[in-house]
Design a protein around this motif. Structure first.
Motif, PDB file in Angstrom:
ATOM      1  N   TYR A   1       0.833  -1.206   0.000  1.00 56.71           N
ATOM      2  CA  TYR A   1       0.000   0.000   0.000  1.00 56.71           C
ATOM      3  C   TYR A   1       0.867   1.255   0.000  1.00 56.71           C
ATOM      4  CZ  TYR A   1      -3.757   3.246   1.035  1.00 56.71           C
ATOM      5  OH  TYR A   1      -4.649   4.286   0.965  1.00 56.71           O
ATOM      6  N   ASP A   2       1.952   1.232   0.756  1.00 57.70           N
ATOM      7  CA  ASP A   2       2.876   2.381   0.780  1.00 57.70           C
ATOM      8  C   ASP A   2       3.484   2.611  -0.609  1.00 57.70           C
ATOM      9  OD1 ASP A   2       2.482   2.674   3.523  1.00 57.70           O
ATOM     10  OD2 ASP A   2       4.227   1.428   4.030  1.00 57.70           O
ATOM     11  N   VAL A   3       3.845   1.504  -1.275  1.00 60.46           N
ATOM     12  CA  VAL A   3       4.432   1.624  -2.615  1.00 60.46           C
ATOM     13  C   VAL A   3       3.427   2.287  -3.566  1.00 60.46           C
ATOM     14  CG1 VAL A   3       5.248   0.316  -4.638  1.00 60.46           C
ATOM     15  CG2 VAL A   3       6.008  -0.339  -2.329  1.00 60.46           C
ATOM     16  N   MET A   4       2.175   1.850  -3.491  1.00 63.85           N
ATOM     17  CA  MET A   4       1.140   2.421  -4.362  1.00 63.85           C
ATOM     18  C   MET A   4       0.900   3.897  -4.022  1.00 63.85           C
ATOM     19  SD  MET A   4       0.198   0.190  -6.538  1.00 63.85           S
ATOM     20  CE  MET A   4       0.947  -1.412  -6.654  1.00 63.85           C
ATOM     21  N   SER A   5       0.940   4.224  -2.731  1.00 62.67           N
ATOM     22  CA  SER A   5       0.730   5.617  -2.317  1.00 62.67           C
ATOM     23  C   SER A   5       1.846   6.517  -2.835  1.00 62.67           C
ATOM     24  CB  SER A   5       0.685   5.726  -0.788  1.00 62.67           C
ATOM     25  OG  SER A   5      -0.343   4.926  -0.279  1.00 62.67           O
ATOM     26  N   ALA A   6       3.048   5.943  -2.996  1.00 67.44           N
ATOM     27  CA  ALA A   6       4.191   6.735  -3.473  1.00 67.44           C
ATOM     28  C   ALA A   6       4.199   6.878  -4.995  1.00 67.44           C
ATOM     29  CB  ALA A   6       5.495   6.089  -2.998  1.00 67.44           C
ATOM     30  N   SER A   7       3.345   6.112  -5.689  1.00 66.04           N
ATOM     31  CA  SER A   7       3.296   6.212  -7.151  1.00 66.04           C
ATOM     32  C   SER A   7       2.456   7.421  -7.544  1.00 66.04           C
ATOM     33  CB  SER A   7       2.654   4.950  -7.748  1.00 66.04           C
ATOM     34  OG  SER A   7       3.412   3.819  -7.413  1.00 66.04           O
ATOM     35  N   ILE A   8       3.043   8.274  -8.337  1.00 69.68           N
ATOM     36  CA  ILE A   8       2.342   9.511  -8.686  1.00 69.68           C
ATOM     37  C   ILE A   8       1.694   9.372 -10.057  1.00 69.68           C
ATOM     38  CG2 ILE A   8       2.687  11.956  -9.247  1.00 69.68           C
ATOM     39  CD1 ILE A   8       4.909  11.943  -7.137  1.00 69.68           C
TER      40      ILE A   8
END
Lengths: 285, 285
Positions: free
Chosen positions: A166-173
């Motif tokens: 979820y953190d990885v997805m949140s960091a994807s812009i």
């Protein structure tokens, strides 16, 4: 007559993958009407069938990362390359949420699944990139060590920074699929509702919903492959063609000629079709 | 790059079902190019996906009848009616034979599977007719009590006469699928070899092999629905059109207009495609 047996969530996910490539027109995509030069309908068939075991693992409650990596490993056993990586990134948490007994598939349900992902899920996601070449943007500042193209090499950094999937997805812009992960699959459910409210054979509804979606959001894959200007133009041209079969046919021809393949919009449509098949009073075939 | 994961036999059987409807032209059939009025491509997709659990049971060694009934019950959950009953009658024993570990799929292997069927398998086969309407000929003399259209009502007679599923197939006269059961799937393996020896994308090979097969044997379903004269004429017209794409396109148009759907030939092609996918040095996608 005996009672037929209903499809489970994993089967509905596979069916959604097939309906996507069996619908037409879907301007610029491989669809029922045409292949692209080296990417053909049978590659999508093999991808959908190969993903089955990973989807069944998700339905049975496996971790999102485990099921995703298995689905991608099975999907990739065909010569067309990346057929459905993005679709599976959306489908796996949706199937996981639908697999919970006696629960209706809801935005809150899938939100809970993605928010519960772990660092191990993130590592499996990065392993998924080892099976197939996926077109992606350069990572944002400070994220070079976590460029997905590094595959398994990025895993130590994930662990150092304690980043969940979820953190990885949140960091994807500005990535269409990551946006679904971080907004409770808002556009997925919205599009599923549009498909269910439409009438006629399901492939025709999918085709119409595809053009509508293309007219609403810039496609991530088009932006990655052709830049922001082209992505904006694709959106505008979809707005102009929407509802006009002749104009849509021309759009398709023009996109195919220019190599414009709105793949992220297709990912969203697959996810929405799955939701439409799962929901009570949803669509039937 | 990590190793992709191979499809198992059940997955190859589902893929064969999909490739069949994804190929074109297949004169008179639903194919990639066109639907029939109330029978559409998505019904075949749903049938192929719904059959998955029964096919997996066959691969894992379930009795032929058990796996067949489960596959038909899953296949039938769509509004198109009988999409793939005949295909499954061929695929289930083939998948069962392919599922035996460390064995190459051979004619002798599937012969052993069908010859080992029991009265219980025959009963499950008759149960299969309870899920969907299947077009069949009137039964031969002395077999009225075993008319498959009687469904489960025929089961006591099966038991009285101690008839296995292989016996039932042996008693079927001039039925294309029963002929495969009682000849070691001879035409299936012959057609699989032709598909493997051909070149180009697999759907194109399937289309060519379909026309070749149609030119060699009268189609059972065409004879059941339109009589012997029409079945003979269909065979002759396929002979004349073979190898000529324009003539095949005209044949397709003419068959669709006349409601001529060579479904038993399609069953054989699905079985042959499965064998071609299973065999070593067979076809890839």
């Amino acid at each position: 007559m005996s009672q037929t047996i209903e499809r489970d969530s994993a089967a509905n996910a596979q069916l959604a993958l097939l309906l996507d490539v069996g619908s037409a027109p879907k301007p610029g995509n491989v669809d029922r009407d045409h292949d692209l030069s080296e990417l053909r309908m049978e590659h999508f068939f093999a991808g959908a069938i190969g993903a089955g075991e990973g989807l069944r693992q998700a339905a049975e409650g496996s971790a999102v990362g485990t099921a995703f990596e298995r689905a991608v490993a099975g999907m990739s056993n065909q010569a067309g390359g990346n057929t459905q990586f993005g679709c599976l990134l959306l489908l796996i948490p949706l199937v996981r949420a639908a697999g919970v007994e006696d629960m209706t598939l809801t935005s809150a349900g899938v939100r809970s699944v993605v928010e519960s992902t772990t660092v191990a899920d993130a590592a499996d996601f990065y392993r998924g990139f080892e099976y197939v070449d996926v077109a992606v943007e350069d990572p944002p500042e400070g994220m070079a060590a976590l460029d997905v193209r590094r595959g398994t090499d990025a895993i130590p950094t994930l662990r150092d920074r304690d980043m969940t999937l979820y953190d990885v997805m949140s960091a994807s812009i500005d990535d269409g699929n990551a946006t679904e992960w971080t907004t409770g699959f808002e556009r997925t459910f919205e599009t599923a509702t549009a498909i269910a409210a439409d009438s006629g054979p399901l492939p025709n509804r999918i085709s119409r919903a595809f053009v509508t979606r293309l007219a609403q959001d810039e496609d991530t894959l088009v932006r990655t492959e052709h830049g922001s200007d082209v992505a904006a133009e694709v959106k505008q041209r979809a707005q102009a063609a929407r509802g006009n079969p002749e104009a849509i046919a021309k759009l398709d021809e023009s996109f195919v000629e220019a190599g414009i393949n709105p793949g992220t919009t297709a990912d969203l449509l697959v996810a929405a079709t799955f939701v439409a098949l799962e929901q009570e009073n949803g669509v039937t075939i």
